[in-house]
Write an enzyme that holds these catalytic residues in place. Structure first.
Site, short mmCIF file in Angstrom:
data_model
loop_
_atom_site.label_atom_id
_atom_site.label_comp_id
_atom_site.label_asym_id
_atom_site.label_seq_id
_atom_site.Cartn_x
_atom_site.Cartn_y
_atom_site.Cartn_z
CE LYS A 99 0.84 6.96 0.37
NZ LYS A 99 1.35 5.50 0.05
CB SER A 153 5.18 4.66 1.00
OG SER A 153 3.54 3.97 0.39
CB SER A 190 2.67 1.46 0.24
OG SER A 190 4.41 0.99 -0.10
#
Lengths: 487, 461
Positions: free
Chosen positions: B61, B136, B160
Site C-alpha cells: 500500500k 482504504s 481498512s
C-alpha cells in the site's frame, strides 16, 4: 472618596522561572543521531528527527537516567510512572509539528532548591513544581541567507529537562540567586553543562505584580529571549516596573509574552496574531508510559555525586575554612577539585585555600583554564611547603609561581635556578649580621643596649646585605640571640 | 514453490497488463518499475536457499515506505516523494525472498472506506468494475483479487484491510496491535494503526504475517511476543474451540442474506466440532463515535509534519503562514481536511475532556467487553465483516454514511484484538466476508478458524 494613589513601593514582584537544560547524552532523545555540537547543518539527522513519513520515536535510556539524577539533586519525588505527551504547534524548526514533552504526569514533582540564607541563618528556599523530559527543536537562522530563513535540525531531538519553579521569588536578586544555585547544582550532577551563553541552559521568566500583603497572584506575563543571568535580573525589573505603572494608573495587565531586548534594555510584546496558544496536549501514542522501578529510583539517588551544599559543609568541617573561602572554592567543580588535590599533595588547607583563591584564580581570570592549569596541584603543594619550612620567602614564592605559570617548570628547579633559595647556613648568616652591625655602629650600640625596636631595622639591613636571600626568621632569631647574649 | 522469482514477477506484470492495473483500468497499482523488480527477482533466484516467500511477488500500500518506488499515501502533498528508508515490513518480506512489484492505490492517508478519496483516482473492484473495492487499502485488495499478486500489504486503522477483503472476495488480516512493526507505515492514528496482509488464500496471508510479525526495536509500541507458525494453524477439526456469536453484530436490520451466509458458516464450524455460543459485547454501538473522535484527533497531529518545509509539496508564498496554508490546502483532499479539522477540534482546550478523553474512556469499555467474553471461555468471535457487499461508486456521498461502513470492524482496532475476514459466499455475485476475532496475540487460533472456513468453502460457489 478615592484612596491616595499607590506608589511603586506598595507593590511586590512575584517571579516563577522555567529553565530548560540540555542533557549530556551522546545521542538524541528519540533516535541515535549524535548530539555533538558543531557539525555541518543537518548532518546529525535521520528519518526520526527529520520527521519523515513513517518514522517513530524510541526513548533514550541515558536521557532518563540523567533526568532522574537532576530530579534527585533538586529533591523532587520521581514518579514511578510518567507519560509523554504531544505539544502541538506549527513552526519550521519543529519537524513533526509537535514536540514530544510531558504534560499530565511528569517525571518528577515537588522539589526544592536552597538559594541563600536569611540574616538569621535560615535558608531561603524556592520550590520546584516539576521536572519533566522533552526534546529540543531545531534552529532557525534568519541572517545567513538574504530573504530566507534557514533551518538546521541538528538540535532537533536533543534531550532536555524542563525545571519549573513555583512563583516563590520576590525580587530580581532572588531570581538571579535561584539561577546561579540551579546552574551550580546541575553542574555538580554532571548531567548538563548548564551554560546559558552556550545555549545548554535557557530561561523563560513569569512575572507579576501585587500589592504587598496580598496573597492572590496578579496576572503574569512571560518574558522570553533572555540571554544571561544578569539579563534575567534586568528584564524582570523592567517588566515589573512596566506592570506596576499600569496598575498604579488603574489599568489591567494583559497576559502575554514579552521579549527582552538586551541592547535597548526594554521589553516589548511578542508579535503574535493569536491569543495564548492552545497546544492541544494529548498522551503520546508512539511511546508507552515510562515505568521506573522504585528500587532503581532509590539506587540512583544513593549514587548521586556530592552536591554543593554537602561539599560546603564538608569543606567547613574537614578543612575548617571560613565561609567566604568555601564559597569561592566550591563555586564550580574544577576549582574545588584543584584545591583538594593541592591539599592531598600535602599542603596545609588554609594556605592552599589562600593560594588558590588569590593566585590561581587570578590567572584563571586572565584566561588560564583551571582544568589544565600550568602549575600542577602537586607543584603548588610543594611550593607551599617550601614557604612553610622557610626554604623560600613568601615574596620569593610569588615570583616562583609567576615563573611556573609561564614555564611549567617545577618550583624547586625555578628557586634554584633563579637563586631564590633562602640562605640558612649559619656561617653565612652570621657573616651578614656581623657585616651589618659593623657598618651601622650606632644602631648596633643602641640595639645591644636593649632597644628591641631596632630588630626590624637590622633584619631589613641584613636582608639587603644578603640581597634578599637570607631567611628573615633565622636572622631574627640570630639577632635576638645576640641581643640577649649582649653581643 | 518451484517457480523462479523472475518468472513469477514476469507473470505479475503480464497480469497487470491483462487486467489493466493502471489509471485507464482498475487503477489499483500506482507506481511500478518492471526492470527493477526483475533485477530484484534475479537476486532472489541467485540465492540457493528455501526462503519462506521465495519468488513471491507482492504489492505494498502506498502509505508504506519503500525506497526507489514513491510513497505518496494517495495524496498530492507527497507527489513524487521517495523515502530514503524502507519500512520494516517491506524489509522482512524481501529478506524472505518476496519481490516488490508495485505500490498500490489507497484512500488518501488511509482515510476512507471505498478508495474513492485518492488524489490519483478511484480503484475499481475487479469482481464488478462499477463498484468500489472498499478502502482504504482498495488498491492492495484489488491487486490480489485481480490475480496480479497472491499477497499484498495494506494497513488497518478502522477496518481498512478487512472491509476491502470482504468486498473483493479475498482474505484480509488485521494483527493484534503491536504484533507488527509500524516503522515505515505513515501514521494516520498511531494507537489504532497496524500493517495488515491480504492473501489470495488463508495460507498466503498466514505465511506473509508470520514473516512480518515480531518485535522491532525501532517501534516502541511493537510487542516482544513470540510469533507462532500461523501457516501450520490448520487442524483436522475444531473440537474444544468455543466460538462466540455477539448479538450486537447481528442486528435485526442486517441484510438477511448476510445473516444466512454467516449462519451457514457457523454451521460449518459446528460441524467440525466447535461450540457456538451467543455472547454480548454491549458497548459495540459506541465504537463508531469513539473511533471518529480518536482517529481524527491523532491524525490531526500526525499530519502536521506535512507542512511544505522539508519534503513533499511546497506552494511558495509570501510568508510562512501563507506557505503553510497554501501547501496544505492544495495538498490535502476534502476528506483528509475534514478529519484534520474534526481532530483539531476534539483536542482543543475546552473540548478535550468532553471528546478525546471521553472517547478514550469509552474505548476501555469496548476493550473490556472483549476481555470479559474471552475470559468466559470463548476463543473466537464470528461476525459479518461488512453490513453489505461492495456498493456502487458515489453511492455513499454523505461522509456519515461512509463512516458507518466501519461498524463491524472498528471495534477490533479500538480493542487491539486481531481480526480477519474470510470469504463466506456471494450475494448477487458479489463477495461477502465473515470476520473472526481472537484474543490478543492469539492469531494462531484465528487462523485455525479461518482455515476451517476456507476448507468448507472449497468447491462451493
Amino acid at each position: 472618596m478615592s484612596d491616595a494613589k499607590r506608589t511603586f513601593a506598595d507593590y511586590e514582584m512575584v517571579v516563577g522561572l522555567e529553565v530548560h537544560v540540555q542533557l549530556l547524552t551522546r545521542t538524541k532523545a528519540f533516535c541515535s543521531c549524535s548530539t555533538a555540537y558543531g557539525a555541518a547543518p543537518n548532518a546529525n539527522t535521520c528519518p526520526v528527527c527529520l520527521a519523515l513519513p513513517g518514522a517513530l520515536p524510541v526513548l533514550n535510556e541515558e536521557a532518563v537516567r540523567l533526568a532522574v539524577i537532576a530530579a534527585h539533586a533538586l529533591e523532587a519525588t520521581v514518579n514511578e510512572t510518567s507519560i509523554f505527551a504531544r505539544k502541538n504547534y506549527f513552526y519550521p524548526d519543529l519537524p513533526k509539528g509537535y514536540q514530544i514533552s510531558q504534560f499530565d504526569k511528569p517525571l518528577a514533582e515537588h522539589g526544592k532548591l536552597v538559594i541563600g540564607s536569611n540574616a538569621d541563618g535560615t535558608p531561603i528556599t524556592v520550590r520546584v513544581t516539576r521536572v519533566h523530559m522533552e526534546e529540543d527543536a531545531g534552529k532557525s537562522v534568519h541572517d545567513r541567507y538574504p530573504g530566507v530563513t534557514a533551518i538546521d535540525l541538528n538540535r532537533s531531538g536533543v534531550p532536555l529537562i524542563e525545571i519549573v519553579s513555583e512563583p516563590d521569588m520576590r525580587s530580581s536578586v532572588e531570581a538571579g540567586a535561584y539561577l546561579r544555585a540551579l546552574k551550580q547544582v546541575i553542574e555538580y550532577t554532571g548531567v548538563s553543562d548548564a551554560n546559558m551563553e552556550e545555549g545548554s541552559l535557557r530561561v523563560d521568566a513569569n512575572v507579576s505584580a501585587r500589592l504587598r500583603g496580598e496573597t492572590t497572584l496578579g496576572t503574569k506575563t512571560e518574558v522570553k529571549n533572555l540571554n544571561s543571568f544578569s539579563g534575567v535580573e534586568r528584564a524582570l525589573e523592567v517588566e515589573f516596573a512596566r506592570q506596576v505603572e499600569v496598575l498604579i494608573e488603574g489599568g489591567e495587565i494583559t497576559q502575554q509574552t514579552m521579549l527582552w531586548d538586551a541592547d535597548r534594555g526594554e521589553v516589548r510584546p511578542a508579535r503574535s496574531k493569536e491569543g495564548s496558544h492552545d497546544y492541544r496536549y494529548f498522551p503520546e501514542p508512539d511511546l508507552p508510559p515510562l515505568q521506573l522501578a522504585r528500587a532503581w529510583i532509590d539506587q540512583s539517588r544513593v549514587s548521586l555525586p556530592e552536591l554543593p551544599n554537602a561539599k560546603r559543609t564538608r569543606f567547613a568541617t574537614v578543612y575548617m575554612l571560613p565561609p567566604t573561602d568555601i564559597e569561592v572554592l566550591t563555586a564550580n567543580l574544577p576549582t574545588g577539585a584543584y584545591f583538594e588535590s593541592v591539599v592531598k599533595a600535602g599542603a596545609e588547607p588554609k594556605a592552599a585555600a589562600n593560594w588558590v583563591i588569590r593566585d590561581v584564580l587570578q590567572e584563571v581570570k586572565s584566561g588560564a583554564s583551571i582544568d589544565t592549569f600550568p602549575v600542577e596541584p602537586s607543584s603548588l603543594a610543594k611550593l607551599i611547603g617550601m614557604v612553610a619550612d622557610s626554604t623560600v620567602s613568601s615574596s620569593a614564592a610569588k615570583t616562583i609561581f609567576a615563573i611556573a605559570v609561564k614555564s611549567r617548570d617545577l618550583p624547586a628547579d625555578i628557586a634554584k635556578r633563579e637563586g631564590l633559595l633562602q640562605e640558612r647556613n649559619e656561617d653565612a648568616l652570621a657573616g651578614w649580621v656581623d657585616q651589618v652591625l659593623a657598618e651601622n655602629p650606632d644602631v648596633a650600640i643602641r640595639f645591644r643596649a636593649g632597644d628591641k625596636k631596632l630588630l626590624g631595622v637590622l633584619v631589613g639591613l641584613v636582608m639587603k646585605a644578603s640581597k634578599g636571600r637570607a631567611d628573615p626568621k633565622a636572622i631574627n632569631q640570630l639577632l635576638s640571640a645576640r641581643a640577649t647574649a649582649g653581643e | 514453490m518451484s517457480t523462479s522469482a523472475v518468472s513469477a514477477v514476469r507473470d505479475a506484470f503480464e497480469r497487470m497488463a491483462k487486467v489493466d492495473a493502471g489509471p485507464t483500468g482498475l487503477n489499483c497499482i500506482l507506481w511500478t518499475d518492471e526492470g527493477r523488480a526483475l533485477d530484484d527477482a534475479a537476486a532472489v533466484d541467485a540465492i540457493p536457499s528455501s526462503l519462506a516467500l521465495a519468488s513471491m511477488p507482492f504489492v505494498a500500500k502506498d502509505n508504506i515506505a519503500t525506497t526507489h518506488l514513491q510513497t505518496t499515501c494517495g495524496s498530492r502533498i507527497l507527489a513524487g516523494y521517495v523515502s530514503p528508508y524502507e519500512a520494516t515490513v517491506v524489509t522482512r518480506l524481501r529478506d524472505a525472498g518476496a519481490v516488490l512489484v508495485g505500490k498500490s492505490n489507497m484512500d488518501e492517508f488511509a482515510m476512507g472506506s471505498s478508495n474513492e478519496h485518492s488524489a490519483w483516482g478511484p480503484v475499481l473492484n475487479p469482481v464488478d468494475r462499477t463498484r468500489v473495492p472498499g478502502g482504504s487499502s482498495g488498491g492492495s485488495a484489488a491487486s490480489v483479487a485481480a490475480g496480479i499478486v497472491r499477497i499484498a500489504l495494506g494497513s488497518e486503522t478502522g477496518g481498512s484491510v478487512r472491509q476491502p477483503a470482504s468486498y473483493c472476495g479475498i482474505v484480509g488480516v488485521k494483527p493484534t496491535y503491536g504484533r507488527v512493526s509500524r516503522f515505515g507505515l505513515v501514521a494516520f492514528a498511531s494507537s489504532l494503526d497496524q500493517v495488515g496482509v491480504f492473501g489470495a488464500t488463508v495460507q498466503d496471508a498466514a505465511v506473509a504475517l508470520e514473516v512480518i510479525a515480531g518485535r522491532d526495536v525501532r517501534d516502541a509500541t511493537s510487542a516482544d511476543c513470540p510469533v507462532d507458525r500461523y501457516a501450520a494453524a490448520a487442524t483436522a477439526d475444531l473440537k474444544g474451540v468455543v466460538i462466540g456469536k455477539p448479538r450486537e453484530y447481528f442486528p435485526s436490520s442486517l441484510d438477511p442474506r448476510i445473516t444466512k451466509l454467516c449462519d451457514d458458516a457457523l454451521d460449518a464450524l459446528r460441524a467440525r466440532g466447535a461450540e457456538v455460543r451467543d455472547v454480548s459485547l454491549p458497548h459495540t454501538d459506541l465504537a463508531i463515535p469513539a473511533y471518529y473522535i480518536i482517529a481524527p484527533a491523532e491524525a490531526s497531529s500526525n499530519l502536521a509534519r506535512f507542512d511544505g518545509v522539508r519534503y513533499g509539496l511546497r506552494v511558495e508564498a509570501k510568508g510562512l503562514r501563507e506557505m503553510y496554508e497554501s501547501t496544505r490546502t492544495r495538498g490535502f483532499g476534502p476528506e483528509v481536511t475534514r478529519r484534520i479539522l474534526l481532530g483539531t477540534y476534539v483536542l482543543s482546550a475546552g473540548y478535550y475532556d468532553a471528546y478525546y478523553k471521553k472517547a478514550q474512556e469509552v474505548r476501555t469499555l469496548i476493550a473490556r467487553d472483549f476481555r470479559e467474553v474471552f475470559e468466559s471461555g470463548v476463543h473466537l468471535l464470528f461476525t459479518p465483516t461488512t453490513p453489505s457487499p461492495a456498493f456502487e461508486f458515489g453511492a455513499k456521498s454523505d461522509p456519515y454514511d461512509m463512516y458507518l461502513n466501519d461498524i463491524f470492524t472498528a471495534t477490533a482496532n479500538l480493542a487491539g484484538v486481531p481480526a480477519m475476514s474470510v470469504p463466506i459466499g456471494n450475494i448477487d455475485g458479489l463477495p461477502v466476508g465473515g470476520q473472526l476475532l481472537a484474543r490478543h496475540f492469539d492469531e494462531q487460533t484465528m487462523f485455525r478458524g479461518a482455515f476451517a472456513l476456507e476448507a468448507d468453502r472449497a468447491g462451493k460457489p
